[in-house]
Scaffold this active site. Structure first.
Site, PDB file in Angstrom:
ATOM      1  N   LYS A 218      39.618  -8.889 -99.690  1.00 42.89           N
ATOM      2  CA  LYS A 218      39.030 -10.001 -98.934  1.00 42.89           C
ATOM      3  C   LYS A 218      39.501  -9.952 -97.483  1.00 42.89           C
ATOM      4  CE  LYS A 218      38.674 -13.135-102.907  1.00 42.89           C
ATOM      5  NZ  LYS A 218      38.931 -14.493-103.436  1.00 42.89           N
TER       6      LYS A 218
ATOM      7  N   ARG B 123      36.943 -29.216 -93.505  1.00 44.94           N
ATOM      8  CA  ARG B 123      35.771 -29.935 -92.976  1.00 44.94           C
ATOM      9  C   ARG B 123      35.166 -30.746 -94.110  1.00 44.94           C
ATOM     10  NH1 ARG B 123      33.996 -24.804 -94.628  1.00 44.94           N
ATOM     11  NH2 ARG B 123      32.464 -25.038 -96.270  1.00 44.94           N
TER      12      ARG B 123
HETATM   13  C1  MV4 Z   1      37.113 -14.018-106.410  1.00 43.44           C
HETATM   14  C2  MV4 Z   1      36.459 -13.677-107.597  1.00 43.44           C
HETATM   15  C3  MV4 Z   1      37.198 -13.067-108.578  1.00 43.44           C
HETATM   16  N1  MV4 Z   1      38.499 -12.804-108.381  1.00 43.44           N
HETATM   17  N2  MV4 Z   1      38.422 -13.730-106.249  1.00 43.44           N
HETATM   18  C4  MV4 Z   1      35.401 -16.021-103.337  1.00 43.44           C
HETATM   19  C5  MV4 Z   1      34.469 -16.780-102.485  1.00 43.44           C
HETATM   20  C6  MV4 Z   1      33.415 -17.156-103.419  1.00 43.44           C
HETATM   21  N3  MV4 Z   1      32.204 -17.535-102.773  1.00 43.44           N
HETATM   22  C7  MV4 Z   1      33.291 -15.920-104.247  1.00 43.44           C
HETATM   23  N4  MV4 Z   1      34.627 -15.580-104.479  1.00 43.44           N
HETATM   24  C8  MV4 Z   1      35.172 -14.935-105.534  1.00 43.44           C
HETATM   25  N5  MV4 Z   1      36.483 -14.639-105.417  1.00 43.44           N
HETATM   26  C9  MV4 Z   1      39.081 -13.122-107.234  1.00 43.44           C
HETATM   27  N6  MV4 Z   1      40.369 -12.829-107.061  1.00 43.44           N
HETATM   28  C10 MV4 Z   1      35.107 -13.972-107.744  1.00 43.44           C
HETATM   29  C11 MV4 Z   1      34.457 -14.591-106.703  1.00 43.44           C
HETATM   30  C12 MV4 Z   1      33.058 -14.777-106.928  1.00 43.44           C
HETATM   31  C13 MV4 Z   1      32.525 -16.041-107.167  1.00 43.44           C
HETATM   32  C14 MV4 Z   1      33.322 -17.165-107.193  1.00 43.44           C
HETATM   33  C15 MV4 Z   1      32.786 -18.389-107.430  1.00 43.44           C
HETATM   34  C16 MV4 Z   1      31.419 -18.509-107.652  1.00 43.44           C
HETATM   35  C17 MV4 Z   1      30.600 -17.406-107.610  1.00 43.44           C
HETATM   36  C18 MV4 Z   1      31.143 -16.164-107.372  1.00 43.44           C
HETATM   37  C19 MV4 Z   1      30.305 -15.053-107.366  1.00 43.44           C
HETATM   38  C20 MV4 Z   1      30.834 -13.839-107.126  1.00 43.44           C
HETATM   39  C21 MV4 Z   1      32.204 -13.701-106.896  1.00 43.44           C
END
Ligand code: MV4
Length: 440
Positions: free
Chosen positions: A158, A291
């Site tokens: 990230k 925010r």
């Molecule tokens: C993650 C994850 C799995 N593991 N981090 C971060 C921002 C958000 N919009 C998506 N993110 C994710 N971070 C780790 N360590 C999976 C996601 C993710 C996700 C999270 C929530 C809702 C939908 C998602 C779709 C794809 C990936």
């Protein structure tokens, strides 16, 4: 005391802020771009001032133009809304330096939280569980690979300056790691002028659950329960609901206390959100949004707290007299986002209504949806005594919704809300993809 607010935003959130101002006896001035001359917020506000041409970079992101507009219209505060400059520490600082109240947390707080590595470090130091295996920023590729192997694949890369899914890369095996790391860093460099990246263990099909916080400058901090935002498409939320079908009362209390502890340590003022990923009965800190959020109405309906009003009062230095004992979570609320698929002129608009239905939008008959900005054109929010009733009410509201002249995602939303897996409540962030596959 705040007498006049310059609203440095557009769309449904600008309308929401104009409405709060009217109820509070505050004069509202909408800053608008050339593409938004005919916007509903411009029509509804006490006055309006053009801040630049259609491209956001020259209008809604033009710090100097916005501050000049506030000075010219004698506003004593600026509300940044969502997106645009709402989490820009430099803007918050320049507004403050101009003797104008920035409606949001302090510039130092925005700055700390904008760096996702620093934010996680602060969360960890305050006893908030962070994603397992997660580390600080990546310094060199070899050390990063070692740390990835230690936490075990898959891992996710990230951008420290990212957030909300921008600049994320999943790596499933060691062989792809170094190449992907380089790509992620150079993408982050060009997108944010900051190539800093960090690693986390990748959690499969988690739920996205966030806790709404409200804080004043007198040390009062409360949480307004959680919102479950697991239905997302390319990191754009499509549906948000509260309470989450997977959060138990124990988890809620624990997440809420963690959030309050973190926000107190930050000296946070105003409305904010802490995002968690939830897997089973475990939750892990992801980031803080400094925010008010698009989905704030969901929390307003289950708490009866006017979040935008209290955010303004907090910025004015008022004591909100908040106490967690006075926050009662009642019933269930759900929000569906209606997005435009293309620009166009609204030829027929009939929003849903009736008991338990709220619509936050800026549409009206004859309005032209411009091509320059976000796709969000309406939010439908429904209340129910419980999830079953709220979801049924949303199905009813979606069936009433008429919008002609602008193509939207209404059909896919009807499919999601009517889907048995969604209605069962037991799904992760992969739900939308599996529904799309069924359709195809
Ligand atoms: C993650 C994850 C799995 N593991 N981090 C971060 C921002 C958000 N919009 C998506 N993110 C994710 N971070 C780790 N360590 C999976 C996601 C993710 C996700 C999270 C929530 C809702 C939908 C998602 C779709 C794809 C990936």
């Amino acid at each position: 005391m705040i007498n006049s607010i310059l609203i440095a935003n557009r769309g449904e959130i600008a309308v929401r802020i104009v409405r709060a101002c009217r109820e509070m006896g505050i004069r509202s001035v909408v800053a608008y771009s050339s593409a938004d001359e005919d916007s509903l917020a411009v029509r509804m506000a006490d006055s309006a001032i053009r801040v630049g041409p259609a491209p956001a970079r020259e209008s809604y992101l033009n710090k100097q133009s916005l501050i000049s507009a506030a000075v010219l219209t004698r506003c004593d505060a600026i509300h940044p809304g969502v997106g645009f400059l709402s989490e820009n520490a430099a803007f918050a600082q320049e507004v403050t330096d101009a003797g104008i109240v920035f409606i949001g947390p302090k510039p130092e707080t925005i700055s700390l939280l904008g760096d996702k590595v620093q934010a996680k470090k602060t969360a960890r130091e305050n006893g908030v569980p962070v994603i397992p295996g997660s580390t600080g920023s990546v310094e060199d590729a070899k050390a990063a690979l070692e740390s990835a192997e230690e936490m075990g694949f898959p891992v996710i890369i990230k951008a420290a300056a990212g957030g909300g899914g921008k600049g994320m890369r999943i790596v499933r095996e060691a062989g792809e790691f170094e190449r992907t790391l380089k790509m992620a860093a150079s993408e982050a460099e060009s997108a944010f002028s900051d190539g800093t990246v960090y690693l986390e263990k990748y959690l499969e099909d988690p739920r996205h659950v966030e806790v709404q916080i409200l804080a004043d400058s007198h040390g009062n901090v409360v949480h307004l329960g959680e919102r479950d935002c697991s239905v997302q498409e390319k990191h754009q939320k499509l549906v948000e609901e509260s309470p989450s079908p997977v959060v138990t009362p124990e988890m809620r209390a624990s997440m809420g206390n963690d959030a309050i502890r973190l926000f107190k340590s930050l000296g946070y003022v105003g409305a904010g959100t802490i995002e968690f990923l939830v897997v089973g009965d475990e939750y892990f800190f992801m980031e803080v949004n400094a925010r008010v959020q698009v989905e704030h109405p969901v929390s307003e309906l289950v708490t009866g707290v006017d979040i935008v009003r209290d955010q303004i009062r907090a910025a004015a230095g008022e004591d909100l007299g908040l106490s967690q004992d006075n926050i009662n979570l009642r019933g269930y609320a759900i929000e569906v986002r209606i997005n435009a698929r293309a620009p166009g002129r609204v030829t027929n608009y009939l929003p849903p209504g009736g008991y338990g239905v709220r619509v936050d939008s800026f549409l009206y008959n004859g309005y032209f949806v411009p091509p320059n900005y976000d796709a969000l054109i309406a939010k439908i929010i429904c209340y129910g005594d419980n999830r079953e009733e709220g979801v049924r009410r949303m199905e009813r509201a979606l069936s009433e919704f008429v919008l002609e002249g602008v193509p939207t995602n209404l059909d896919i939303q009807k499919r999601i809300i009517g889907h048995k897996t969604f209605q069962g409540g037991n799904f992760g962030t992969g739900l939308l993809a599996s529904i799309m596959e069924e359709v195809a």
